[in-house]
Write a protein that holds these residues in place. Sequence first.
Motif, PDB file in Angstrom:
ATOM      1  N   THR A 218       0.826  -1.206   0.000  1.00  0.00           N
ATOM      2  CA  THR A 218       0.000   0.000   0.000  1.00  0.00           C
ATOM      3  C   THR A 218       0.859   1.255   0.000  1.00  0.00           C
ATOM      4  O   THR A 218       1.850   1.350   0.734  1.00  0.00           O
ATOM      5  CB  THR A 218      -0.930   0.022   1.225  1.00  0.00           C
ATOM      6  OG1 THR A 218      -1.751  -1.150   1.201  1.00  0.00           O
ATOM      7  CG2 THR A 218      -1.825   1.253   1.200  1.00  0.00           C
ATOM      8  N   PHE A 219       0.472   2.230  -0.849  1.00  0.00           N
ATOM      9  CA  PHE A 219       1.118   3.532  -0.930  1.00  0.00           C
ATOM     10  C   PHE A 219       0.069   4.609  -0.672  1.00  0.00           C
ATOM     11  O   PHE A 219      -1.082   4.477  -1.098  1.00  0.00           O
ATOM     12  CB  PHE A 219       1.721   3.762  -2.318  1.00  0.00           C
ATOM     13  CG  PHE A 219       2.858   2.837  -2.671  1.00  0.00           C
ATOM     14  CD1 PHE A 219       4.160   3.316  -2.725  1.00  0.00           C
ATOM     15  CD2 PHE A 219       2.620   1.499  -2.970  1.00  0.00           C
ATOM     16  CE1 PHE A 219       5.210   2.473  -3.065  1.00  0.00           C
ATOM     17  CE2 PHE A 219       3.668   0.650  -3.310  1.00  0.00           C
ATOM     18  CZ  PHE A 219       4.956   1.138  -3.357  1.00  0.00           C
ATOM     19  N   SER A 220       0.460   5.676  -0.020  1.00  0.00           N
ATOM     20  CA  SER A 220      -0.420   6.832   0.174  1.00  0.00           C
ATOM     21  C   SER A 220      -0.140   7.871  -0.907  1.00  0.00           C
ATOM     22  O   SER A 220       1.024   8.169  -1.200  1.00  0.00           O
ATOM     23  CB  SER A 220      -0.198   7.454   1.554  1.00  0.00           C
ATOM     24  OG  SER A 220      -0.557   6.548   2.575  1.00  0.00           O
ATOM     25  N   ILE A 221      -1.198   8.422  -1.491  1.00  0.00           N
ATOM     26  CA  ILE A 221      -1.047   9.457  -2.510  1.00  0.00           C
ATOM     27  C   ILE A 221      -1.041  10.818  -1.831  1.00  0.00           C
ATOM     28  O   ILE A 221      -1.950  11.142  -1.058  1.00  0.00           O
ATOM     29  CB  ILE A 221      -2.176   9.369  -3.548  1.00  0.00           C
ATOM     30  CG1 ILE A 221      -1.997   8.093  -4.388  1.00  0.00           C
ATOM     31  CG2 ILE A 221      -2.211  10.602  -4.448  1.00  0.00           C
ATOM     32  CD1 ILE A 221      -3.090   7.859  -5.404  1.00  0.00           C
ATOM     33  N   ILE A 222      -0.007  11.602  -2.119  1.00  0.00           N
ATOM     34  CA  ILE A 222       0.134  12.927  -1.521  1.00  0.00           C
ATOM     35  C   ILE A 222       0.378  13.952  -2.610  1.00  0.00           C
ATOM     36  O   ILE A 222       0.865  13.612  -3.697  1.00  0.00           O
ATOM     37  CB  ILE A 222       1.290  12.960  -0.495  1.00  0.00           C
ATOM     38  CG1 ILE A 222       2.626  12.656  -1.189  1.00  0.00           C
ATOM     39  CG2 ILE A 222       1.039  11.974   0.634  1.00  0.00           C
ATOM     40  CD1 ILE A 222       3.833  12.832  -0.304  1.00  0.00           C
ATOM     41  N   PRO A 223       0.049  15.225  -2.390  1.00  0.00           N
ATOM     42  CA  PRO A 223       0.316  16.256  -3.400  1.00  0.00           C
ATOM     43  C   PRO A 223       1.799  16.319  -3.732  1.00  0.00           C
ATOM     44  O   PRO A 223       2.660  16.104  -2.875  1.00  0.00           O
ATOM     45  CB  PRO A 223      -0.161  17.548  -2.729  1.00  0.00           C
ATOM     46  CG  PRO A 223      -1.149  17.099  -1.710  1.00  0.00           C
ATOM     47  CD  PRO A 223      -0.656  15.772  -1.217  1.00  0.00           C
ATOM     48  N   PHE A 224       2.100  16.596  -4.989  1.00  0.00           N
ATOM     49  CA  PHE A 224       3.477  16.716  -5.454  1.00  0.00           C
ATOM     50  C   PHE A 224       4.123  17.964  -4.868  1.00  0.00           C
ATOM     51  O   PHE A 224       3.543  19.037  -4.869  1.00  0.00           O
ATOM     52  CB  PHE A 224       3.494  16.789  -6.978  1.00  0.00           C
ATOM     53  CG  PHE A 224       4.824  17.164  -7.561  1.00  0.00           C
ATOM     54  CD1 PHE A 224       5.853  16.241  -7.626  1.00  0.00           C
ATOM     55  CD2 PHE A 224       5.053  18.438  -8.046  1.00  0.00           C
ATOM     56  CE1 PHE A 224       7.077  16.567  -8.171  1.00  0.00           C
ATOM     57  CE2 PHE A 224       6.276  18.787  -8.587  1.00  0.00           C
ATOM     58  CZ  PHE A 224       7.287  17.851  -8.649  1.00  0.00           C
ATOM     59  N   ILE A 225       5.333  17.801  -4.347  1.00  0.00           N
ATOM     60  CA  ILE A 225       6.146  18.927  -3.879  1.00  0.00           C
ATOM     61  C   ILE A 225       7.420  18.948  -4.693  1.00  0.00           C
ATOM     62  O   ILE A 225       8.140  17.949  -4.749  1.00  0.00           O
ATOM     63  CB  ILE A 225       6.470  18.809  -2.378  1.00  0.00           C
ATOM     64  CG1 ILE A 225       5.189  18.803  -1.553  1.00  0.00           C
ATOM     65  CG2 ILE A 225       7.378  19.940  -1.937  1.00  0.00           C
ATOM     66  CD1 ILE A 225       5.407  18.559  -0.084  1.00  0.00           C
ATOM     67  N   ASP A 226       7.695  20.054  -5.365  1.00  0.00           N
ATOM     68  CA  ASP A 226       8.850  20.138  -6.256  1.00  0.00           C
ATOM     69  C   ASP A 226      10.133  20.216  -5.430  1.00  0.00           C
ATOM     70  O   ASP A 226      10.500  21.271  -4.929  1.00  0.00           O
ATOM     71  CB  ASP A 226       8.735  21.365  -7.171  1.00  0.00           C
ATOM     72  CG  ASP A 226       9.794  21.362  -8.257  1.00  0.00           C
ATOM     73  OD1 ASP A 226      10.655  20.462  -8.229  1.00  0.00           O
ATOM     74  OD2 ASP A 226       9.748  22.240  -9.131  1.00  0.00           O
ATOM     75  N   SER A 227      10.809  19.051  -5.332  1.00  0.00           N
ATOM     76  CA  SER A 227      12.065  18.992  -4.587  1.00  0.00           C
ATOM     77  C   SER A 227      13.243  18.754  -5.512  1.00  0.00           C
ATOM     78  O   SER A 227      14.357  18.544  -5.056  1.00  0.00           O
ATOM     79  CB  SER A 227      11.994  17.853  -3.556  1.00  0.00           C
ATOM     80  OG  SER A 227      11.835  16.617  -4.221  1.00  0.00           O
ATOM     81  N   GLY A 228      12.972  18.758  -6.837  1.00  0.00           N
ATOM     82  CA  GLY A 228      14.022  18.490  -7.806  1.00  0.00           C
ATOM     83  C   GLY A 228      14.256  17.012  -8.028  1.00  0.00           C
ATOM     84  O   GLY A 228      15.156  16.628  -8.757  1.00  0.00           O
TER      85      GLY A 228
END
Length: 242
Positions: A218-228
């Motif tokens: 199982t994986f949790s979907i989270i908003p994308f954060i631009d970390s490069g």
Amino acid sequence: MFAGTLTRNVEIAAVQYTGMIHSTRFDIAIQLEARAKMSERSPDFDVTAVNKSGRKVRIGTAWNETGNTSGNPYISMQIDVGLGPFRVNAVQTKEARAAQSGEFEIIPLVSNGLMKSGSISGELTAMDADNAFTGYIANMMFDLEFMLIENSYKSEETHPDYRIEVSSPRGTPIRVGSAWMAKSSRTGNDYLSLLINTPDGDLRVNAVQNEEQRGGQTFSIIPFIDSGEQPQDAGTGLSLVA
């Protein structure tokens, strides 16, 4: 959110291709009919369909094209069924090209931009077979159940590892996005980067595992954060290189 198939007719005729195009709102039979070209960039085909009254109508145009990087032929189509124009490509798998098959798959063209992720919830679960995942993503305005299917078109490292699919009203799989396997340079943990075409626009999210989930399915979907750390080609969105 579009999918479909296209088949080249064996006999030379005005109708050179027949097929189906699907979305979450419709399933339409289409034909590509040869047309006289007025210039090099004039369309090669008219795209036609039959309306509810049984009348054949022109719903778009199509061009014979060649991939810039792959050199593979494909068909580019612009279609309007009354909901506004949209662009799709008809491409072949490596197996279809090797077999010199007349079978093409209709896929969305690169979409036009990303929506702000806002408040979203979602989950992704690895299936026991076929290297696939099932999941959902939702907010107060939409709720999409989808699957991640291994991308059989992948021929370069930057191409998506998975295609994201939902079902049309008749149950036809429709590609609504792409997903890439990735590894965090900071933690070394594996995750998936997803680009999904939702009813509100294109949405970038990551599927990650917390300490309790790590090593599980199982994986949790989270908003994308631009970390490069996003995959190199993640910005190409819904495109697949033929």
